[in-house]
Structure formats: structure tokens, C-alpha cells
Scaffold this motif. Structure first.
Motif, PDB file in Angstrom:
ATOM      1  N   ASP A 129       0.833  -1.206   0.000  1.00  0.00           N
ATOM      2  CA  ASP A 129       0.000   0.000   0.000  1.00  0.00           C
ATOM      3  C   ASP A 129       0.868   1.256   0.000  1.00  0.00           C
ATOM      4  O   ASP A 129       0.526   2.259  -0.630  1.00  0.00           O
ATOM      5  CB  ASP A 129      -0.911  -0.025   1.236  1.00  0.00           C
ATOM      6  CG  ASP A 129      -2.020   1.012   1.140  1.00  0.00           C
ATOM      7  OD1 ASP A 129      -2.421   1.350   0.014  1.00  0.00           O
ATOM      8  OD2 ASP A 129      -2.481   1.481   2.201  1.00  0.00           O
ATOM      9  N   ARG A 130       2.016   1.187   0.703  1.00  0.00           N
ATOM     10  CA  ARG A 130       2.882   2.360   0.800  1.00  0.00           C
ATOM     11  C   ARG A 130       3.738   2.564  -0.452  1.00  0.00           C
ATOM     12  O   ARG A 130       3.892   3.696  -0.910  1.00  0.00           O
ATOM     13  CB  ARG A 130       3.797   2.237   2.023  1.00  0.00           C
ATOM     14  CG  ARG A 130       3.091   2.330   3.360  1.00  0.00           C
ATOM     15  CD  ARG A 130       4.094   2.446   4.496  1.00  0.00           C
ATOM     16  NE  ARG A 130       4.988   1.278   4.551  1.00  0.00           N
ATOM     17  CZ  ARG A 130       4.711   0.160   5.211  1.00  0.00           C
ATOM     18  NH1 ARG A 130       3.555   0.043   5.871  1.00  0.00           N
ATOM     19  NH2 ARG A 130       5.569  -0.834   5.225  1.00  0.00           N
ATOM     20  N   SER A 131       4.293   1.487  -0.989  1.00  0.00           N
ATOM     21  CA  SER A 131       5.266   1.638  -2.096  1.00  0.00           C
ATOM     22  C   SER A 131       5.048   0.592  -3.181  1.00  0.00           C
ATOM     23  O   SER A 131       5.910  -0.258  -3.417  1.00  0.00           O
ATOM     24  CB  SER A 131       6.693   1.521  -1.556  1.00  0.00           C
ATOM     25  OG  SER A 131       6.906   2.394  -0.484  1.00  0.00           O
ATOM     26  N   PRO A 132       3.894   0.594  -3.849  1.00  0.00           N
ATOM     27  CA  PRO A 132       3.649  -0.461  -4.835  1.00  0.00           C
ATOM     28  C   PRO A 132       4.644  -0.444  -5.992  1.00  0.00           C
ATOM     29  O   PRO A 132       5.109  -1.499  -6.442  1.00  0.00           O
ATOM     30  CB  PRO A 132       2.226  -0.162  -5.313  1.00  0.00           C
ATOM     31  CG  PRO A 132       2.000   1.286  -5.006  1.00  0.00           C
ATOM     32  CD  PRO A 132       2.770   1.538  -3.757  1.00  0.00           C
ATOM     33  N   ARG A 133       4.995   0.751  -6.483  1.00  0.00           N
ATOM     34  CA  ARG A 133       5.890   0.827  -7.646  1.00  0.00           C
ATOM     35  C   ARG A 133       7.288   0.321  -7.294  1.00  0.00           C
ATOM     36  O   ARG A 133       7.917  -0.402  -8.066  1.00  0.00           O
ATOM     37  CB  ARG A 133       5.960   2.247  -8.182  1.00  0.00           C
ATOM     38  CG  ARG A 133       6.794   2.380  -9.450  1.00  0.00           C
ATOM     39  CD  ARG A 133       6.529   3.708 -10.115  1.00  0.00           C
ATOM     40  NE  ARG A 133       5.123   3.835 -10.492  1.00  0.00           N
ATOM     41  CZ  ARG A 133       4.589   4.947 -11.018  1.00  0.00           C
ATOM     42  NH1 ARG A 133       5.349   6.013 -11.225  1.00  0.00           N
ATOM     43  NH2 ARG A 133       3.306   4.995 -11.324  1.00  0.00           N
ATOM     44  N   SER A 184      -9.250 -13.812  -8.519  1.00  0.00           N
ATOM     45  CA  SER A 184     -10.707 -14.012  -8.444  1.00  0.00           C
ATOM     46  C   SER A 184     -11.240 -13.429  -7.134  1.00  0.00           C
ATOM     47  O   SER A 184     -12.331 -12.836  -7.100  1.00  0.00           O
ATOM     48  CB  SER A 184     -11.056 -15.497  -8.556  1.00  0.00           C
ATOM     49  OG  SER A 184     -10.441 -16.240  -7.525  1.00  0.00           O
ATOM     50  N   ARG A 185     -10.468 -13.556  -6.040  1.00  0.00           N
ATOM     51  CA  ARG A 185     -10.885 -12.960  -4.765  1.00  0.00           C
ATOM     52  C   ARG A 185     -10.736 -11.439  -4.816  1.00  0.00           C
ATOM     53  O   ARG A 185     -11.582 -10.698  -4.303  1.00  0.00           O
ATOM     54  CB  ARG A 185     -10.046 -13.546  -3.629  1.00  0.00           C
ATOM     55  CG  ARG A 185     -10.500 -13.083  -2.236  1.00  0.00           C
ATOM     56  CD  ARG A 185     -11.959 -13.472  -1.974  1.00  0.00           C
ATOM     57  NE  ARG A 185     -12.401 -13.055  -0.672  1.00  0.00           N
ATOM     58  CZ  ARG A 185     -12.418 -13.852   0.403  1.00  0.00           C
ATOM     59  NH1 ARG A 185     -12.001 -15.109   0.296  1.00  0.00           N
ATOM     60  NH2 ARG A 185     -12.850 -13.411   1.556  1.00  0.00           N
ATOM     61  N   VAL A 186      -9.662 -10.957  -5.444  1.00  0.00           N
ATOM     62  CA  VAL A 186      -9.472  -9.509  -5.577  1.00  0.00           C
ATOM     63  C   VAL A 186     -10.615  -8.899  -6.375  1.00  0.00           C
ATOM     64  O   VAL A 186     -11.149  -7.827  -6.014  1.00  0.00           O
ATOM     65  CB  VAL A 186      -8.122  -9.200  -6.258  1.00  0.00           C
ATOM     66  CG1 VAL A 186      -8.045  -7.735  -6.677  1.00  0.00           C
ATOM     67  CG2 VAL A 186      -6.977  -9.530  -5.316  1.00  0.00           C
ATOM     68  N   GLY A 232      -9.431  -3.727  -2.652  1.00  0.00           N
ATOM     69  CA  GLY A 232      -9.739  -5.100  -3.037  1.00  0.00           C
ATOM     70  C   GLY A 232      -8.493  -5.955  -3.130  1.00  0.00           C
ATOM     71  O   GLY A 232      -8.479  -7.118  -2.726  1.00  0.00           O
ATOM     72  N   VAL A 233      -7.408  -5.366  -3.668  1.00  0.00           N
ATOM     73  CA  VAL A 233      -6.141  -6.097  -3.753  1.00  0.00           C
ATOM     74  C   VAL A 233      -5.626  -6.404  -2.353  1.00  0.00           C
ATOM     75  O   VAL A 233      -5.195  -7.538  -2.062  1.00  0.00           O
ATOM     76  CB  VAL A 233      -5.097  -5.275  -4.540  1.00  0.00           C
ATOM     77  CG1 VAL A 233      -3.719  -5.918  -4.410  1.00  0.00           C
ATOM     78  CG2 VAL A 233      -5.491  -5.182  -5.995  1.00  0.00           C
ATOM     79  N   LEU A 234      -5.668  -5.426  -1.471  1.00  0.00           N
ATOM     80  CA  LEU A 234      -5.132  -5.619  -0.126  1.00  0.00           C
ATOM     81  C   LEU A 234      -5.952  -6.651   0.648  1.00  0.00           C
ATOM     82  O   LEU A 234      -5.387  -7.537   1.313  1.00  0.00           O
ATOM     83  CB  LEU A 234      -5.108  -4.286   0.623  1.00  0.00           C
ATOM     84  CG  LEU A 234      -4.244  -3.184  -0.030  1.00  0.00           C
ATOM     85  CD1 LEU A 234      -4.343  -1.888   0.767  1.00  0.00           C
ATOM     86  CD2 LEU A 234      -2.798  -3.641  -0.141  1.00  0.00           C
TER      87      LEU A 234
END
Length: 701
Positions: A359-363, A600-602, A614-616
Motif C-alpha cells: 500500500d505504501r510503495s507499490p511501484r 478471483s478474490r481480488v 480489493g487487492v489488499l
């Protein structure tokens, strides 16, 4: 559902349970009987259209009686071979004529040029099966009558016996090791007594059903099975069935905490897991069926057999397992029984911390992990797939390998495995001259009426003759393959000869060439199949492309690591020509499984929470179960290492390491970080690509 009569709630689960108990009791024994219809005759697994395969069929006409050669090699103990020892060797092989299992009189005993060894060829009857070791023992016992020498047996018969010995424990040892590893992991993960046993039983039932179906088809000649296919089938079914069971039982636990009612919880778990499970199974099954496009018969054999195993794993996971969960309810997880208070849990602390990092640093996360994988992938070019040398085929010290090495030290490297030339009888002189003039050919001798090569008039069958060309280099070496290539060029150039070149070295060369062709054809097909399944499941175009790209990168990185491990740790100087293709099909198809479970859950969570959240949430809720599934699958494939064959050891390492790399790095870090960084537009062209729609509460799940 709560208003359904109590008796009706138990009818379907009990009926399914009784059905599967019947399947397990009736068909379970077939898991140990598959070896009865398996063949380890490697000649049956050559390229269908290769020149060496045509020669293999043509040479049968020149055999007065079908046979498999066993080559006896005597080495003098510390001195040159004496005349008395040569005479004793001749008497020893002469005494074998007419014995049970001996197809024809043995060849004369020949002394090597260095005078330190003697060799003789004993033709054994084909199809001896379990009697082969006994016949070889008779040959060895007779050969020991030569005083002052050490005896070894080389040749195809000895290699076939060692191969059968290597596969001897495949019915029990391999399955036992795999199931033991799975049970231990499940006990550690679930801290439950009943659930691991239920999952193991589900996998065993699936394996029994798969083996019974394959047995019936193989017995009727519809599919072909060898020891390698048999071993991979067992591992594939156990690993896949366990993975699907882990996903279902984890979702059942969630639903049980929320809903309370066990039947409602099972139905909800099946409804929300079935799509991911069937899509995952479809990627593996269709990826395996893509092997039908191969020109190598053993690749084609694995395709339908593996697909049957995957279908049986899905059936067991979506019918037997839900039935048992309904009957057991919360007690399935005892003593770690889920309670209503668990509904507020956000997942394991480790996955919450990983989610926080993303969440803080995805890139930064996806760029660093992608860079790491690309660095590892750079070593993949150093992985040779030109075949495994004879001395490395068996991981342990197989007697036939040592005997072949002894034979090569005292006789031309190709002794016992000559290149076979079939040509028109009217052009025998020209073809023989062309063969003798080929660099790397030690001798060229025609097959005579005796059925063996030697001096005299050549045997003519339907206007064709056979020449045996002994190569100077070892039959499995690169130099021998280059000699065969040059030999083909020279004899093909003889006008009107219609010459063909086959034999062991030619078979290895053709297999290598065919394997390269198969990779060029099958790899795009498998990627296309997976892409279509992901598009249908996720209703997006960009996400499937990203997922396929990440698993392909994971495969390349795995090959890079394998190149380093095989050469520097395991001591392999080469890999089987089919290893990269097998590794690709298994690793890419199975690697997509974990991305399917996650995404599929995301997607489900993104409808109510938006893409980022949703990803988290998807990562936190599925992190533990998917990691467990990856560890289980890696452990089951690692069990292939108990079979002492280089091919299976190489496949086991590639798949086991690749699955762990995919589970711990690609699925946990690279994929979610990419999705977060790209944002909602990653779902294009579906409604989730529009942020306002993506976060609408109550959107369809």
C-alpha cells in the motif's frame, strides 16, 4: 436452507460420501496396478516422424530373431588379456546358447586393441519383463567363469533392467513420500487432526479414480504409459487435489464463521470457489492437452493422462470434500475450531504487514521484484537441453552405466550402439564408402545372413541392406551427434540409394531436434489457452496479459536458477531435451493457478471496496491458504526425487522451486503491486475499470 427438513439436508452429502467410498474401495487398488500396463521401452517414445524412427522399424526385417543385446565386457586384472582368458570367454558365452531368455547364439569374444579387455554380445529375448534381471544374472554368472578378470554387463538390456529397477518403487514409495509430506504440512498449517486426513483421503480417492481410468484406456491401447508418466500422474493428482481442497476448506471456514449453518456455509464456499478451482484446473488440463501437438510420443502420452488426473482431482474436491465438510461441520477443524469472533479477523499478521508495504510503495515493490526475476532469467540461456549423457541418466551408480564406461575405455566409444544405415542393395558399395569416409566413423560392417554384423555377403531384404557404423566417440556425446549429422549428409547424397541413418545416437539427435520444434509450437499454444481462460474468468484484457507475463518471467527466472544448481550443485552437464517443455507446461499452468486464486478474490472484493482496497483484502484473506497450497505442491513434486533418474530430478527441482518462487514472490509481491500501481483501469474493459462503479456497495459478487 434452514427450513429444509433435517433428513433432506443429509441425503445428498451421505449419497456423495457413499459413492466416493465405493469408488475408493473399488478403484483405489488401481493406483498400484498401473505399472501392469506401463512400458519402459524407450524405443516406443521416439519422435513419430523422425528418420531414426523409420530406421527402427526397417531394421526389424534384418533380425533373424528379435532380441535386445546385452554386452559382456571383461577387463583383465592388472595385465593384458591372455589367450587362455579369451578361450574361457568364448566358452562362457558359448554355454549360454539355447538357455531360457537367450534369443540367439552370442557373438564371438573379441579382444580390444589395447589388449586389456574382451567383449561379447549376448542377444536376449525381447519382452522378458520381470524375468530380465534373472536372465542377466545367468549371463553374469556364466561370464564369471573367466579367471583373472572383472565382469560387467552393458548395452540396452542392462540399461532396461536398471530403468525397471529405478521405477520399482513408483507405486508405493513415491506416493507414500508425497502423501507423507502433504500430511505433515497440513498438520502444521491447520493445527487440526481431522481436516488433513480428510484432504489426504480426497486426494487418494482422486488418484484411485484417475489410475483406474488411465488403466482402462492404456489396457485398450488408447493411451500410453511409462514410468515417467506414471510418476508424474501420481504427483500431479495429489498436488492438484490438495491445492483445490485447501482453497475450498479455507473458504468454508470463512463462511462457517459468518453464516453458522454448515450446509449454507458449504454451498456458499462451493459457489464462490468453484469458478477459481475449475478455471485453475482448466489451465492445467488444457495446457497438458496441448502436448498432443508434440511429435514426441512420450509428450503426447502425458497430455491426456495428466488431463484425466486433473479432472478427477476437481471432481473429488468439489463433491467428496463438500459432503464430508457438511457432515463434520466445525469439528473438521478441531481443536482449532472456528468461532464467530473470528469473523472480525483481518488475516494473519504477516500478510497484513505485506499488504501495508504494498500500500505504501507499490511501484518500488514491483520494480525491484521484476528486476530480481529478470536478473535470474538472464542465466536461463546457459541451461543446456541437448540431452543427458548416459553416465548421468541415473542419479545413483547404476551398473549398466559403469559397464558402458568400461566398454568405452577399451573399445571405440560407439561400441554396442552403432549408427544403423539402411540402404538400397544396389548402392551398398557407394554408401559404405561414403560412411567409411565420414570423419568420426571407426568401422562400417554389413549385417549378414546370421543376423549379426560381420564379414561375408550382406543380408538382402526386399532389396535393402543394413550397415552398422561404429562411431569413434561415445554414443551419447555431442561429437557422436555431429558425426551422425555428417553421416546422414554423405549417405543421403548417394544417388538412388534412399539411405536412412538411425541407431541410438541418431535417436538422441532427432529427439533433441524434435524437442526444439515442440517448444516453438506448444509454448505459444499454452500461453494462448491460459490467456483465454483468464479473460473469461476475470472479464478483463489487461489483467490476463499481466498475469501471463509474470508467470512467463517466473519460468525464465526458474530456468536461470536451475542452470546454476544443475551445473554447480547437482553436477549435471546437460538436461533432457524435454525438460524445458515439461517445466514450462507445469510451472506456467500451475503458476497461473495461484494468480487465479488471488485475482478471483481480488475481483470479488473490488466490487465493494475498489481496486486498491480489493487487492489488499484479497491478499490478506488468501495469503495464508495460497502459500500453503504452493508449499504443498512444491513438496509433492519434490517427492519425484526419490526416483533416481536425472529427468525426474530435474523436473522436480524446476517445478518445486518455480512454484515457491511464484507463490512467495510473484503472487505475493509482483502481481498485487502491479495491480495497485496501475489502478482500476487494469480491469478494462469491464465495469470495474470505472472507479465510480468499482466502489459501489452491493455490486454483484
Amino acid at each position: 436452507m434452514k427450513n429444509t427438513p433435517r433428513w433432506a439436508r443429509w441425503v445428498v452429502p451421505l449419497a456423495l460420501l457413499i459413492l466416493w467410498l465405493g469408488i475408493g474401495g473399488t478403484l483405489g487398488p488401481y493406483a498400484g496396478k498401473l505399472g501392469e500396463v506401463a512400458t519402459n521401452d524407450q524405443a516406443a517414445f521416439l519422435p513419430r516422424n523422425a528418420e531414426s524412427t523409420r530406421v527402427l522399424e526397417a531394421r526389424k526385417a534384418f533380425e533373424t530373431s528379435p532380441s535386445i543385446p546385452a554386452i559382456i565386457v571383461w577387463t583383465a586384472d592388472g595385465s593384458r588379456v591372455s589367450a587362455g582368458q579369451q578361450e574361457a570367454a568364448a566358452r562362457a558365452v558359448g554355454s549360454l546358447a539355447g538357455r531360457s531368455g537367450i534369443a540367439a547364439p552370442p557373438s564371438p569374444a573379441v579382444v580390444s586393441e589395447d589388449g586389456l579387455a574382451i567383449q561379447a554380445v549376448v542377444p536376449l529375448a525381447p519382452g522378458l519383463g520381470k524375468e530380465l534381471p534373472t536372465v542377466l544374472d545367468q549371463v553374469r554368472q556364466a561370464a564369471r567363469e573367466v579367471p583373472g578378470t572383472s565382469v560387467a554387463i552393458a548395452g540396452p538390456a542392462a540399461a532396461q533392467a536398471d530403468l525397471s529397477d529405478a521405477f520399482a518403487g513408483i507405486d508405493g514409495l513415491l506416493v507414500g513420500v508425497a502423501l507423507g509430506a502433504v500430511l505433515l504440512i497440513l498438520l502444521l498449517v491447520y493445527r487440526s487432526v481431522l481436516l488433513p486426513l480428510v484432504i489426504i483421503i480426497s486426494a487418494v480417492f482422486a488418484l484411485g479414480l484417475a489410475c483406474a481410468v488411465v488403466y482402462a484406456l492404456a489396457d485398450r491401447g488408447v493411451v500410453r504409459v511409462d514410468g515417467q508418466v506414471q510418476g508424474i500422474l501420481s504427483i500431479l493428482v495429489i498436488g492438484a487435489a490438495t491445492d483445490y481442497a485447501l482453497l475450498l476448506t479455507a473458504r468454508f471456514r470463512e463462511e462457517l464463521v459468518v453464516r453458522g449453518d454448515r450446509l449454507e456455509a458449504v454451498l456458499a464456499a462451493v459457489r464462490r470457489s468453484a469458478g477459481a478451482v475449475t478455471a485453475s484446473a482448466a489451465t492445467v488440463a488444457l495446457g497438458l492437452l496441448a502436448l498432443l501437438a508434440s511429435d514426441l510420443t512420450n509428450n503426447r502420452a502425458l497430455g491426456p493422462v495428466g488431463a484425466i488426473g486433473i479432472v478427477c482431482a476437481v471432481l473429488s474436491s468439489l463433491t467428496f470434500l463438500p459432503a464430508v465438510l457438511v457432515l463434520l461441520g466445525r469439528s473438521a477443524y478441531w481443536p482449532a475450531t472456528p468461532e464467530p469472533a473470528d469473523a472480525s479477523a483481518e488475516g494473519h499478521g504477516v500478510w497484513r504487514r505485506i499488504a501495508g508495504l504494498l500500500d505504501r510503495s507499490p511501484r518500488r515493490v514491483w520494480m525491484s521484484t521484476a528486476l530480481l526475476l529478470m536478473v535470474l532469467a538472464g542465466f536461463s540461456a546457459s541451461l543446456p537441453s541437448k540431452g543427458v549423457p548416459l553416465e548421468e541418466i541415473f542419479v545413483n551408480d547404476a551398473p549398466s552405466v559403469g559397464a558402458q564406461q568400461t566398454l568405452a575405455r577399451h573399445f571405440p566409444g560407439g561400441s554396442g550402439n552403432p549408427a544403423v544405415v539402411i540402404t538400397d542393395a544396389g548402392r551398398i558399395a557407394e554408401v559404405r564408402a561414403a560412411a567409411e569416409g565420414t570423419e568420426g566413423v571407426a568401422a562400417v560392417v554389413p549385417v549378414t545372413a546370421s543376423g549379426r554384423p560381420g564379414p561375408g555377403a550382406p543380408l538382402v531384404v526386399d532389396g535393402r541392406v543394413r550397415l552398422d557404423a561404429t562411431l569413434e566417440a561415445a554414443a551419447d556425446s555431442d561429437a557422436a551427434k555431429e558425426t551422425v549429422r555428417e553421416l546422414r549428409d554423405r549417405v543421403h547424397a548417394v544417388p538412388g540409394a534412399g539411405a536412412l541413418v538411425g541407431g541410438y545416437t541418431a535417436q538422441q539427435f532427432d529427439t533433441q531436434q524434435t524437442a526444439a520444434r515442440d517448444r516453438a509450437v506448444i509454448v505459444p499454444v499454452v500461453l494462448g489457452i491460459i490467456l483465454l481462460i483468464l479473460v473469461a474468468l476475470l472479464r478483463s484484457l489487461l489483467v490476463p496479459v499481466l498475469l501471463v507475463a509474470t508467470v512467463a518471467l517466473n519460468f525464465a527466472a526458474t530456468l536461470g536458477v536451475s542452470a546454476l544448481v544443475f551445473e554447480h550443485l547437482l553436477g549435471f552437464s546437460g538436461t533432457d531435451a524435454s525438460v524445458p517443455l515439461y517445466g514450462f507446461v507445469f510451472l506456467v499452468a500451475l503458476g497461473v493457478d495461484y494468480n487465479i486464486f488471488l485475482m478471483s478474490r481480488v475481483r470479488e472484493e473490488s466490487f465493494t471496496s475498489g481496486t486498491r482496497e480489493g487487492v489488499l483484502r484479497g491478499l490478506v484473506t488468501t495469503g495464508g491458504v495460497i502459500t500453503s497450497a504452493g508449499v504443498v505442491l512444491a513438496a509433492t513434486f519434490a517427492a519425484l526425487m526419490v526416483i533416481p533418474l536425472a529427468f525426474l530430478v530435474q523436473i522436480a527441482f524446476i517445478v518445486a522451486f518455480g512454484v515457491l518462487l511464484d507463490t512467495l514472490v510473484v503472487r505475493s509481491l509482483l502481481v498485487p503491486a502491479l495491480i495497485i500501481d496501475i489502478g482500476p483501469r487494469v480491469w478494462w474493459p469491464s465495469a470495474l475499470a470505472r472507479p465510480a462503479t468499482a466502489a459501489t456497495p452491493g455490486s454483484p459478487r
